[in-house]
Design an enzyme around this catalytic site. Structure first.
Site, mmCIF file in Angstrom:
data_model
loop_
_atom_site.group_PDB
_atom_site.id
_atom_site.type_symbol
_atom_site.label_atom_id
_atom_site.label_comp_id
_atom_site.label_asym_id
_atom_site.label_seq_id
_atom_site.Cartn_x
_atom_site.Cartn_y
_atom_site.Cartn_z
ATOM 1 N N ASP A 415 26.448 -9.041 50.445
ATOM 2 C CA ASP A 415 26.676 -8.570 51.818
ATOM 3 C C ASP A 415 27.954 -9.196 52.377
ATOM 4 O OD1 ASP A 415 26.205 -7.347 54.242
ATOM 5 O OD2 ASP A 415 24.856 -8.931 54.961
ATOM 6 N N GLU A 418 33.342 -7.253 53.096
ATOM 7 C CA GLU A 418 34.497 -6.370 53.431
ATOM 8 C C GLU A 418 35.835 -7.101 53.315
ATOM 9 O OE1 GLU A 418 31.653 -6.621 55.244
ATOM 10 O OE2 GLU A 418 30.906 -4.838 54.246
ATOM 11 N N ASP A 489 24.718 -1.460 58.407
ATOM 12 C CA ASP A 489 23.881 -1.648 59.596
ATOM 13 C C ASP A 489 23.764 -0.389 60.443
ATOM 14 O OD1 ASP A 489 23.659 -4.131 58.586
ATOM 15 O OD2 ASP A 489 24.967 -5.105 60.047
HETATM 16 C C1 GLC Z 1 24.407 -7.940 57.804
HETATM 17 C C2 GLC Z 1 23.779 -6.993 56.798
HETATM 18 C C3 GLC Z 1 22.285 -6.932 57.033
HETATM 19 C C4 GLC Z 1 21.688 -8.325 56.969
HETATM 20 C C5 GLC Z 1 22.385 -9.256 57.962
HETATM 21 C C6 GLC Z 1 21.928 -10.692 57.826
HETATM 22 O O1 GLC Z 1 24.334 -7.443 59.074
HETATM 23 O O2 GLC Z 1 24.351 -5.728 56.838
HETATM 24 O O3 GLC Z 1 21.682 -6.083 56.106
HETATM 25 O O4 GLC Z 1 20.335 -8.276 57.252
HETATM 26 O O5 GLC Z 1 23.786 -9.224 57.757
HETATM 27 O O6 GLC Z 1 22.189 -11.196 56.572
#
Ligand code: GLC
Length: 762
Positions: A415, A418, A489
């Site tokens: 995650d 980017e 998200d």
């Molecule tokens: C980001 C991710 C999400 C995750 C959050 C906390 O927003 O896209 O899926 O739950 O971070 O790690």
């Protein structure tokens, strides 16, 4: 891929370089196949002498003969393969024709009509009122403008918001983590992924263009003018591929030949997965797993979000919350459930934290222009960013995953890659040293997540031996080789449920087949009805994961009351029933690049009714889903393409090529099977254990009496043995008048065999 060719060496490519280099124009055209052309700038090769660095294309590509000729008088130049002819006029404009002399694509003959931009004063005024006013687009280092003829629809471009047809909108490729609700693209030009590939469908032809450029790039699909579309980038040199084909499928096959295909997944990764930010302790996770079993809801994985770590330090586990992760994963394994853990790139700055210290010592982190390690802020607070452009760093990072896999973790969820940053964006000039080839952030940004996924995939493959399970948020073209992806998200909004269909379909048409959305929506609170419709709509999404944010209503299937629980159970069971079909589609994808979920236009290209179909999709070519994506709706129009379709729920046969009205109470997602199809199904199960699957049932949906046949793939569903030929391919054949005479033909003496194959005539 780096192909270094030294000048003066007698080799084929050097000869071609000299031969095709333009005199008055610096365009070079290579043929990869007779239908795939690489059109690029010769300038690039001045310094680097045929060095090709593509982060998307890693395999050595074949080369096809291309004949070049020039008319000295007119200055026209012509390139010819067996299938395509490219003409360049005196102004350097290209026109591409097929064998039948049909003009497929041509550079626009006029000049771009750029919009007047606002003055700085006007912009300031707008900003004072709270508008997010942008000044004009940055200067492009090249721009290709192609003519539009009025009959185009455009698909692909990755995870962009909005509808299926991208015509009339403009987009930016710059991997972006934006927490606001993702709305139609006129305000949201970029999301998490940069996949600069699109497919243009016209009445007489179809083709694809892949802009292989990692800088911030702009793709205007007829927004600025209905006369043309254009693409260009803020850095790098011109380098794009023209991919022709008779069908969308052929174009996708060509694009995925270039950028790679998703490898076969471990079969369990096709199961239902439960996630939330965050399941906080061993007890909570075990209780959750037990609930699934108690309610009889199949489940194959539980995901641990950032709170399992010790103060968000990657590759650590909080010993208070998870004192014995191995014991936990063993207990879960007994219930058929796997653990998947999140890993972000942001590495906490902390003395004594070994990942940080080792990375500093070995020079593994990105630096600012003065040579200091670059810092920003993410979940762990002050953090640094590993330089994934370096192979050494990728190897190091990939090996760190052992810390988790040794504790029984079976998948890594990447995650914030980017890369995301809480203290303003990373400046363009942050330096990634690579392994001697330095690059700036503006070039690396869009491939950062791609390279992180590659590091993770390769580390898991090296150290575990099973087919790696990686999920990533950020992608570039080619990430499909390493990872599944989710759309980031989203929110519990009907608009986002609606958008999930075109978003997943366009990702599929961008070479990314293994994708899914956060079921139920990540941010905001789902209603029982929204959740029910979401699980129906996603029941065949390759990545089938329910995930929600910390401060939102909990979203496990039993949280919304009896009716929603029943709907969830029904559709999760439906998913498991059709697993062998989904797995067959995964196999097909490895051969052709065809995604599992397909827009109707992919199979019914000539039918204009489906070119903008945003709320239906095909699973393979045999199942058509028409989910309800509007609140309160209990019936919907369904467009059935030509042929006979069988209503899955009522078994009614319906003639297609028209719209029908279908009742759709809350527990019904309209679903149709293409007439005369054979579909393989499994008996009900709570989790996927391929070694225990010994029986396959074939459902036959007779319609018009056409002969039905079906190819079924089977292997151990776990490792890479299939690459040594350890798999079975079955061919099932059936005639409508003699359904009981369905034959099973073994095509391959293989690894595992069903002990029983039964046939059910629907
Ligand atoms: C980001 C991710 C999400 C995750 C959050 C906390 O927003 O896209 O899926 O739950 O971070 O790690």
């Amino acid at each position: 891929m780096t192909k270094k060719l030294e000048r003066g060496k007698d080799n084929e490519q050097e000869r071609r370089y000299q031969e095709y280099r333009m005199k008055q124009n610096n365009i070079v055209i290579d043929a990869i196949t007779s239908r795939i052309l690489r059109i690029h700038s010769a300038e690039m090769q001045k310094d680097e002498v045929c060095e090709t660095v593509s982060f998307a294309i890693e395999e050595n590509m074949p080369k096809e003969e291309i004949k070049v000729s020039e008319d000295g008088k007119t200055g026209r130049r012509e390139w010819k393969t067996d299938d395509l002819t490219v003409l360049m006029d005196r102004q350097g404009r290209l026109s591409i024709y097929n064998q039948e002399d049909v003009l497929l694509c041509a550079d626009y003959a006029g000049n771009r009509k750029q919009e007047q931009t606002l003055s700085e004063e006007e912009l300031e005024q707008l900003r004072m009122e709270g508008h997010d006013a942008q000044s004009e687009k940055e200067a492009l280092s090249f721009c290709v403008t192609k003519a539009l003829y009025g009959d185009e629809t455009i698909y692909g471009l990755g995870d962009k918001t909005g509808f299926l047809n991208k015509m009339g909108y403009d987009y930016m490729m710059w991997n972006s983590d934006n927490p606001e609700p993702h709305v139609e693209n006129q305000t949201f030009k970029a999301l998490y992924k940069s996949i600069p590939f699109f497919i243009v469908v016209r009445d007489a032809c179809v083709y694809g263009i892949f802009l292989d450029n990692t800088y911030r790039s702009y793709l205007d699909m007829g927004y600025e003018s209905s006369q043309y579309y254009y693409f260009g980038a803020a850095g790098g040199t011109l380098d794009y591929y023209f991919i022709s084909g008779d069908t969308i499928a052929e174009v996708i096959k060509g694009y995925t030949m270039l950028t790679g295909r998703a490898p076969l997944p471990q079969m369990w990764t096709l199961g239902y997965q439960q996630s939330r930010w965050s399941y906080e302790s061993e007890e909570e996770v075990l209780a959750l797993a037990e609930k699934f079993r108690e309610y009889g809801i199949p489940c194959d994985a539980i995901h641990l979000d950032i709170d399992y770590m010790e103060r968000f330090k990657v590759f650590t586990v909080d010993q208070k919350k998870f004192p014995d992760m191995k014991k936990l994963s063993d207990k879960l394994a007994d219930m058929g459930i796997k653990l998947v853990t999140i890993i972000d790139p942001g590495t906490k700055i902390e003395e004594g934290y070994d990942v940080y210290e080792e990375g500093v010592q070995k020079n593994f982190f990105a630096k600012d222009e003065e040579g200091n390690i670059y810092q920003n802020v993410v979940w762990p607070g002050d953090s640094v960013y590993p330089d994934f452009t370096s192979e050494k760093v990728r190897e190091w990072w990939g090996n760190l995953t052992k810390r988790l896999t040794l504790q029984g973790v079976r998948g890594i969820w990447n995650d914030m890659n980017e890369p995301a940053s809480f203290c303003g964006p990373l400046p363009d000039d942050v330096v990634f040293a690579g392994d001697g080839k330095e690059r700036q952030h503006k070039e690396v940004h869009n491939i950062y997540g791609h390279l992180m996924a590659k590091a993770t995939y390769e580390g898991l493959k090296r150290n575990d031996g099973r087919r790696p399970y990686v999920i990533t948020r950020a992608c570039y073209s080619g990430t499909q080789k390493y990872s599944t992806a989710w759309t980031g998200d989203n929110q519990s909004l009907w608009a986002h449920l609606q958008m999930s269909i075109p978003q997943l379909l366009n990702l599929g048409m961008s070479g990314m087949p293994m994708v899914g959305t956060d079921i139920g929506g990540f941010g905001a609170n789902a209603t029982p009805e929204l959740f029910s419709r979401w699980i129906e709509a996603s029941c065949f999404a390759p990545l089938f994961r329910n995930h929600s944010a910390k401060d939102t209503r909990r979203q496990e299937p039993w949280r919304f009351g009896e009716e929603t629980l029943e709907v969830s159970r029904k559709y999760i069971a439906l998913r498991y029933k059709f697993l062998p079909y989904l797995y067959d589609l995964c196999y097909e994808e490895t051969q052709t690049g065809m995604p599992l979920l397909r827009s109707l236009v992919m199979h019914y290209q000539q039918d204009k009714n489906v070119r903008e179909c945003n709320d239906e999709y095909l699973v393979g070519d045999k199942i058509l889903m028409a989910p309800v994506v509007q609140q309160g709706m209990r019936a919907r129009m369904v467009y059935l393409p030509e042929g006979t379709w069988v209503d899955y729920w009522t078994k009614e046969r319906i003639t297609g090529g028209r719209y029908i009205l279908r009742e759709a109470p809350l527990d019904v997602c309209p679903m149709y099977i293409k007439g005369d199809s054979i579909l393989p199904v499994y008996a009900p199960m709570q989790s996927i254990e391929p070694e225990n699957i010994t029986k396959l049932t074939l459902e036959y949906y007779p319609a018009d009496g056409r002969e039905a046949s079906y190819t079924h793939y089977q292997d151990n569903g776990v490792d890479f043995d299939y690459q040594q030929g350890k798999y079975n391919l079955y061919q099932f054949i059936c005639c409508q008048d003699k359904p009981q005479e369905m034959q099973t033909v073994m095509l391959h003496e293989g690894y595992r065999k069903y002990q029983e194959i039964c046939v059910e005539c629907r």
